[in-house]
Design a protein around this motif. Structure first.
Motif, PDB file in Angstrom:
ATOM      1  N   ALA A   1       0.833  -1.204   0.000  1.00  0.00           N
ATOM      2  CA  ALA A   1       0.000   0.000   0.000  1.00  0.00           C
ATOM      3  C   ALA A   1       0.868   1.255   0.000  1.00  0.00           C
ATOM      4  O   ALA A   1       0.565   2.230  -0.712  1.00  0.00           O
ATOM      5  CB  ALA A   1      -0.938  -0.008   1.207  1.00  0.00           C
ATOM      6  N   ARG A   2       1.944   1.265   0.786  1.00  0.00           N
ATOM      7  CA  ARG A   2       2.861   2.422   0.801  1.00  0.00           C
ATOM      8  C   ARG A   2       3.480   2.639  -0.565  1.00  0.00           C
ATOM      9  O   ARG A   2       3.576   3.768  -1.049  1.00  0.00           O
ATOM     10  CB  ARG A   2       3.948   2.232   1.854  1.00  0.00           C
TER      11      ARG A   2
ATOM     12  N   ALA B   1       0.944   4.050  -2.966  1.00  0.00           N
ATOM     13  CA  ALA B   1       0.686   5.470  -2.680  1.00  0.00           C
ATOM     14  C   ALA B   1       1.809   6.354  -3.213  1.00  0.00           C
ATOM     15  O   ALA B   1       1.552   7.452  -3.713  1.00  0.00           O
ATOM     16  CB  ALA B   1       0.513   5.670  -1.173  1.00  0.00           C
ATOM     17  N   ARG B   2       3.034   5.885  -3.124  1.00  0.00           N
ATOM     18  CA  ARG B   2       4.177   6.666  -3.654  1.00  0.00           C
ATOM     19  C   ARG B   2       4.119   6.782  -5.156  1.00  0.00           C
ATOM     20  O   ARG B   2       4.541   7.783  -5.734  1.00  0.00           O
ATOM     21  CB  ARG B   2       5.497   6.034  -3.214  1.00  0.00           C
TER      22      ARG B   2
ATOM     23  N   GLY C   1       1.452   6.933  -6.791  1.00  0.00           N
ATOM     24  CA  GLY C   1       0.352   7.856  -7.051  1.00  0.00           C
ATOM     25  C   GLY C   1      -0.697   7.304  -7.861  1.00  0.00           C
ATOM     26  O   GLY C   1      -1.511   7.635  -8.546  1.00  0.00           O
TER      27      GLY C   1
END
Length: 89
Positions: free
Chosen positions: A82-83, A86-87, A89
């Motif tokens: 998930a991280r 998110a990075r 985008g």
């Protein structure tokens, strides 16, 4: 001996893809001295036990293995995915 002390939980059966994701993470897990597993903070097995916080990569290097009750490797691998998403985008 209390029922909670009846024995250590089994080792989590970790998918290879999760293992590769987790092996270098610095996320915190908890260990209990003289017990072989590492755990997430909300693991029911930890109730009433004195814990030691360690980064997961250090816990693995020290010979601890993931707890089957709380499934730390699966959960930490999902969080890392998930991280990364998110990075991107």
């Amino acid at each position: 001996m209390a029922a909670a002390d009846a024995g250590d939980p089994a080792e989590e059966d970790v998918e290879v893809t999760d293992l590769l994701m987790v092996v270098d993470l610095r996320d915190e897990v908890l260990v209990v001295d003289e017990h072989p597993r590492y755990h997430l903070a909300d693991c029911p097995w930890l109730a009433g036990r004195e814990t030691i916080p360690l980064p997961v990569d250090e816990a693995r290097t020290d010979g601890f293995t993931p707890c089957a009750r709380c499934g730390p490797d699966r959960i930490l691998a999902d969080a890392e995915r998930a991280r990364r998403a998110a990075r991107r985008g």
